[in-house]
Design a protein around this motif. Structure first.
Motif, PDB file in Angstrom:
ATOM      1  N   GLU A   1       0.711  -1.146  -0.105  1.00 39.90           N
ATOM      2  CA  GLU A   1      -0.087  -0.228  -0.037  1.00 39.90           C
ATOM      3  C   GLU A   1       0.755   1.193   0.053  1.00 39.90           C
ATOM      4  O   GLU A   1       0.609   2.215  -0.847  1.00 39.90           O
ATOM      5  CB  GLU A   1      -0.897   0.102   1.148  1.00 39.90           C
ATOM      6  N   GLU A   2       1.940   1.247   0.749  1.00 35.29           N
ATOM      7  CA  GLU A   2       2.895   2.363   0.663  1.00 35.29           C
ATOM      8  C   GLU A   2       3.690   2.437  -0.505  1.00 35.29           C
ATOM      9  O   GLU A   2       3.914   3.577  -0.835  1.00 35.29           O
ATOM     10  CB  GLU A   2       3.742   2.104   1.936  1.00 35.29           C
ATOM     11  N   LYS A   3       4.107   1.328  -1.001  1.00 33.55           N
ATOM     12  CA  LYS A   3       5.034   1.277  -2.225  1.00 33.55           C
ATOM     13  C   LYS A   3       4.002   1.917  -3.531  1.00 33.55           C
ATOM     14  O   LYS A   3       4.333   2.612  -4.218  1.00 33.55           O
ATOM     15  CB  LYS A   3       5.319  -0.144  -2.852  1.00 33.55           C
ATOM     16  N   TRP A   4       2.763   1.369  -3.775  1.00 36.74           N
ATOM     17  CA  TRP A   4       2.048   1.738  -4.986  1.00 36.74           C
ATOM     18  C   TRP A   4       1.034   2.908  -4.682  1.00 36.74           C
ATOM     19  O   TRP A   4       0.352   2.936  -5.634  1.00 36.74           O
ATOM     20  CB  TRP A   4       1.105   0.384  -5.330  1.00 36.74           C
ATOM     21  N   HIS A   5       0.777   3.029  -3.638  1.00 35.26           N
ATOM     22  CA  HIS A   5      -0.255   4.036  -3.098  1.00 35.26           C
ATOM     23  C   HIS A   5      -1.803   3.712  -3.520  1.00 35.26           C
ATOM     24  O   HIS A   5      -2.374   4.593  -4.103  1.00 35.26           O
ATOM     25  CB  HIS A   5       0.022   5.474  -3.730  1.00 35.26           C
ATOM     26  N   ILE A   6      -2.034   2.645  -3.281  1.00 34.80           N
ATOM     27  CA  ILE A   6      -3.309   1.799  -3.668  1.00 34.80           C
ATOM     28  C   ILE A   6      -3.925   1.108  -2.321  1.00 34.80           C
ATOM     29  O   ILE A   6      -3.191   0.594  -1.846  1.00 34.80           O
ATOM     30  CB  ILE A   6      -3.030   0.756  -4.642  1.00 34.80           C
TER      31      ILE A   6
ATOM     32  N   ASN B   1      -1.359  -5.048  -8.159  1.00 37.71           N
ATOM     33  CA  ASN B   1      -0.969  -3.404  -7.941  1.00 37.71           C
ATOM     34  C   ASN B   1      -0.398  -2.809  -9.015  1.00 37.71           C
ATOM     35  O   ASN B   1      -0.958  -1.741  -9.237  1.00 37.71           O
ATOM     36  CB  ASN B   1      -0.121  -3.275  -6.826  1.00 37.71           C
ATOM     37  N   TRP B   2       0.669  -3.679  -9.690  1.00 35.42           N
ATOM     38  CA  TRP B   2       1.051  -3.185 -10.817  1.00 35.42           C
ATOM     39  C   TRP B   2       0.025  -2.881 -11.914  1.00 35.42           C
ATOM     40  O   TRP B   2      -0.073  -2.001 -12.886  1.00 35.42           O
ATOM     41  CB  TRP B   2       2.120  -4.261 -11.554  1.00 35.42           C
ATOM     42  N   TYR B   3      -0.911  -3.980 -12.152  1.00 35.49           N
ATOM     43  CA  TYR B   3      -2.045  -3.717 -13.152  1.00 35.49           C
ATOM     44  C   TYR B   3      -2.869  -2.917 -12.932  1.00 35.49           C
ATOM     45  O   TYR B   3      -3.446  -2.100 -13.755  1.00 35.49           O
ATOM     46  CB  TYR B   3      -2.791  -5.200 -13.182  1.00 35.49           C
ATOM     47  N   ILE B   4      -3.270  -2.566 -11.548  1.00 42.84           N
ATOM     48  CA  ILE B   4      -4.242  -1.534 -11.319  1.00 42.84           C
ATOM     49  C   ILE B   4      -3.645  -0.164 -11.553  1.00 42.84           C
ATOM     50  O   ILE B   4      -4.220   0.774 -12.132  1.00 42.84           O
ATOM     51  CB  ILE B   4      -4.675  -1.601  -9.736  1.00 42.84           C
ATOM     52  N   THR B   5      -2.343   0.028 -11.353  1.00 40.43           N
ATOM     53  CA  THR B   5      -1.581   1.117 -11.747  1.00 40.43           C
ATOM     54  C   THR B   5      -1.594   1.406 -13.352  1.00 40.43           C
ATOM     55  O   THR B   5      -1.973   2.618 -13.627  1.00 40.43           O
ATOM     56  CB  THR B   5      -0.161   1.044 -11.186  1.00 40.43           C
TER      57      THR B   5
END
Length: 217
Positions: A59-64, A137-141
């Motif tokens: 969550e901290e890394k991707w801000h998701i 998280n990569w995909y959502i980004t």
């Protein structure tokens, strides 16, 4: 021995001494079984402490918000590490339909998983919770970048996750009423997850020893 080397040596000794404690205290985060109550994010993270710490780091890394990929993961695999698409049969004998390569927690297909690995340099396995969550998280980004969908909009994020970025832009989901219904379900669950997490996030933080072990490893 230098001061930095001393610190590394001490840290190594502490790691060795704490390993057995870590295994015991965070075993619930392993990929062996789904959470007992998949409808409550607080219960999931309380049971699967390793999942909690992983989700917070990402969550901290991707801000998701963790509630979004967790809601999608629930829908896709029911939190089963080795989930696969089942083949259908006619009269229980004749195989029918296409067998998807979707696999693991995130139900990532071979092609997109390999794209993720090439673009990020990540290795990992689709049956590993941390690797699968990182992929999601990569995909959502990328969905936000390509299709302009906010990372907090779990309903539309799920449509793009299911149909692909190009499919979403072509509105291939519009003729699939069942998929739109499922996407709304995912969106509602993400909202519930977030509300649940907001109410229990302080309690989930754990004690200093658990957090120290998480930092250490």
């Amino acid at each position: 021995m230098s001061g930095a080397a001393n610190r590394q040596a001490v840290k190594g000794c502490v790691r060795a001494g704490a390993l057995l404690v870590l295994v015991g205290s965070m075993l619930a985060g392993c990929a062996t079984s789904p959470p007992r109550n998949p409808n409550n994010l607080c219960d999931i993270f309380q049971e699967k402490r390793g999942w909690y710490h992983t989700a917070m780091r990402q969550e901290e890394k991707w801000h998701i918000p963790a509630s979004v990929p967790m809601a999608i993961m629930n829908q896709e695999s029911s939190f089963r590490a080795n989930a696969r698409t089942r083949r259908t049969y006619i009269l229980w004998i004749i195989p029918w339909g296409h067998i998807s390569t979707a696999y693991g927690y995130a139900q990532a297909k071979n092609e997109i998983w390999h794209d993720y690995q090439r673009q990020t340099g990540a290795g990992g396995s689709r049956t590993d919770y941390a690797d699968a969550l990182n992929f999601m998280n990569w995909y959502i980004t990328n969905t936000r970048k390509v299709d302009g969908i906010p990372v907090t909009d779990a309903t539309r994020q799920y449509l793009a996750y299911h149909e692909g970025w190009t499919g979403y832009r072509r509105r291939t989901y519009a003729s699939k009423g069942w998929l739109v219904t499922v996407a709304r379900k995912v969106g509602h669950r993400a909202q519930q997850y977030q509300q649940q997490y907001d109410a229990c996030k302080d309690r989930l933080k754990g004690g200093w020893w658990e957090n120290f072990l998480d930092w250490l490893f």
